[in-house]
Enzyme design. Structure first.
Site, PDB file in Angstrom:
ATOM      1  CG  HIS A  59      39.262  25.171  38.540  1.00 32.91           C
ATOM      2  ND1 HIS A  59      39.372  23.841  38.891  1.00 32.91           N
ATOM      3  CD2 HIS A  59      39.128  25.858  39.694  1.00 32.91           C
ATOM      4  CE1 HIS A  59      39.304  23.744  40.209  1.00 32.91           C
ATOM      5  NE2 HIS A  59      39.157  24.945  40.714  1.00 32.91           N
ATOM      6  CG  ASN A 132      38.057  21.286  44.082  1.00 37.46           C
ATOM      7  OD1 ASN A 132      38.131  21.640  42.914  1.00 37.46           O
ATOM      8  ND2 ASN A 132      38.279  22.117  45.092  1.00 37.46           N
ATOM      9  CE1 TYR A 342      34.626  29.885  42.597  1.00 40.17           C
ATOM     10  CE2 TYR A 342      34.107  28.561  40.680  1.00 40.17           C
ATOM     11  CZ  TYR A 342      34.852  28.769  41.818  1.00 40.17           C
ATOM     12  OH  TYR A 342      35.831  27.877  42.170  1.00 40.17           O
TER      13      TYR A 342
END
Length: 491
Positions: A59, A132, A342
């Site tokens: 990303h 997404n 993350y």
């Protein structure tokens, strides 16, 4: 589980210990949450997060905007989250849209899933929803994520994305079939970020004031309507304007054409999850709308561009571990892995104080922690105590959990998820294909054939496995694809 070929050396950890299972993450019982003691998983994820600097591993290429989420339904029967507490309540949001595989300088108009990440600046802290533009994903266990992304990135020898790597992994991982049908269908190349849907993708927990738990999936339906590009259109646009999607979003907001999405959820009472047709925590599966109807809960509108792309888009840091009271995780293995990965990626990429940057810190409340020092630390705590418990009046724990407890049972170990009566890797992929009109089915076959046919001439085994998986989803799709690939490969 894959079997060990005697001719192959055993897979090991970074310190040389043999790995017994590289396909299933260790959990508390077959359906339970992940265990911190699975150091093979954390070693893989932590190392993967540090493979590139400073851009995101995935990303990397993205665009962002600020806006507002407005609640349109009373959902207090399902969740006690304050920003969802009453009809008409508004919450500031920052959104980031992105491609997955490309680097920071890649073109926007490519065939790739799109990230759809939201940061809600609520009065109870920031809530991040990291999803997404597809309701499913390629894999269902985080142990496979670094391997999957390696197949999508540049090959270590050629320096290019290699069809051999892509289709070798897809063919050996049948669970990818559903998402691959999405990716190579018409929605695989959105015409813009404004003209695509968004999904939380994972299953999350909502819990109400009475302590009752519910499983939930988020859907963001574009109010602009779906618009897509063919492969041919995208190739022209990517060459003419690599920044097409970023430019479109920025200029639409500048014109006052604020993009918006209608927000809906699917809800399952926690007690009913074990009895439904498909595993509700499997990221490669959707919840059929006929079984679990969509319930409208709000509206998202974006109306303000960032002032500085680097400061606000590149340094924005989203994590699915950022919950608020009334919302929490589920036993979805991919979600469980992302809860760690993350935040760890942002601590490495931006710094341990990434959440203190203006775009990331809470806007409607104040963060009160005992975290100190490190890169980007602004000294906000002055000389206050940096430990807890303390007797100097520092912030203290509330004793109130953010989410309801989840019951677990069974021995620890590397488990596949417990099966549901219609769990397999092909039913929903076939259903999706059969929902497509004939012209879209034809484009799907063309797109797939073009990609598979690019596999090296001496690797027919990779081609055959790929085609076999699509044939198991739908016999007609498999036959059409086999013929198209043979024609392209001159066989």
């Amino acid at each position: 589980m894959a079997t060990q070929d005697d001719r192959r050396s055993p897979l090991t950890t970074e310190t040389g210990a043999p790995v017994g299972d590289n396909q299933h993450t260790e959990t508390a019982g077959p359906g339970g949450p992940l265990l911190v003691q699975d150091q093979q998983l954390f070693e893989k994820l932590a190392r993967f997060n540090r493979e590139r600097i400073p851009e995101r591993i995935v990303h990397a290429r993205g665009a962002g905007a600020y806006g507002t989420f407005t609640a349109t339904r009373d959902v207090s029967r399902w969740t006690r989250a304050a920003f969802l507490s009453r009809v008409g309540k508004e919450t500031e949001v920052f959104a980031r849209f992105s491609t997955v595989a490309g680097n920071l300088g890649a073109a926007d108009a490519v065939r790739d899933p799109r990230g759809f990440s939201l940061k809600f600046y609520t009065e109870e802290g920031n809530y991040d929803l990291v999803g997404n533009n597809t309701p499913v994903f390629f894999i269902k266990d985080p142990s496979k994520f670094p391997d999957f992304i390696h197949t999508q990135k540049r090959d270590p020898y050629t320096g290019s994305q290699e069809p051999d790597n892509v289709w070798d992994f897809f063919g050996l991982s049948p669970e990818t079939t559903h998402q691959v049908v999405w990716l190579f269908g018409d929605r695989g190349i959105p015409a813009s970020y404004r003209h695509m849907n968004g999904y939380g993708s994972h299953t999350y927990q909502w819990n109400n004031a009475a302590g009752e738990a519910f499983w939930v999936k988020y859907h963001f339906t574009t109010d602009q309507g779906i618009a897509t590009l063919t492969s041919e259109e995208a190739a022209v646009l990517a060459g003419r304007d690599p920044d097409s999607h970023q430019r479109d979003l920025r200029e639409a907001i500048e014109r006052g054409e604020y993009p918006s999405w209608t927000v809906r959820v699917q809800i399952i009472p926690a007690a009913e999850a074990a009895g439904i047709r498909f595993n509700p925590f499997d990221l490669t599966k959707v919840w059929p709308h006929a079984d679990h109807p969509l319930i409208e809960i709000g509206r998202l509108e974006l109306d303000r561009n960032p002032e500085n792309v680097f400061a606000e888009v590149e340094q924005s840091a989203f994590s699915p571990a950022h919950f608020v009271p009334g919302i929490g995780p589920s036993p979805d293995k991919m979600l469980q892995g992302r809860l760690f990965a993350y935040g760890d990626a942002h601590r490495y990429r931006v710094g341990v104080n990434a959440d203190q940057l203006p775009v990331n810190r809470p806007h409607a409340t104040e963060a009160r922690t005992y975290g100190r020092d490190g890169r980007l630390y602004d000294g906000r705590h002055a000389g206050a105590a940096n430990y807890e418990p303390n007797s100097s009046g520092g912030p203290a724990e509330t004793g109130q959990p953010l989410w309801a407890a989840t019951r677990v049972s069974g021995p620890t170990g590397n488990h596949a998820a417990p099966p549901h009566r219609e769990d397999d890797d092909f039913v929903q992929a076939g259903n999706l294909y059969r929902l497509m009109p004939p012209d879209e089915q034809e484009r799907l076959v063309t797109n797939l054939a073009g990609s598979i046919a690019a596999v090296s001439a001496d690797r027919d085994d990779i081609v055959e496995r790929a085609v076999r998986n699509f044939r198991r989803a739908d016999a007609g799709l498999g036959d059409l694809l086999a013929t198209a690939v043979k024609q392209r490969r001159g066989r």
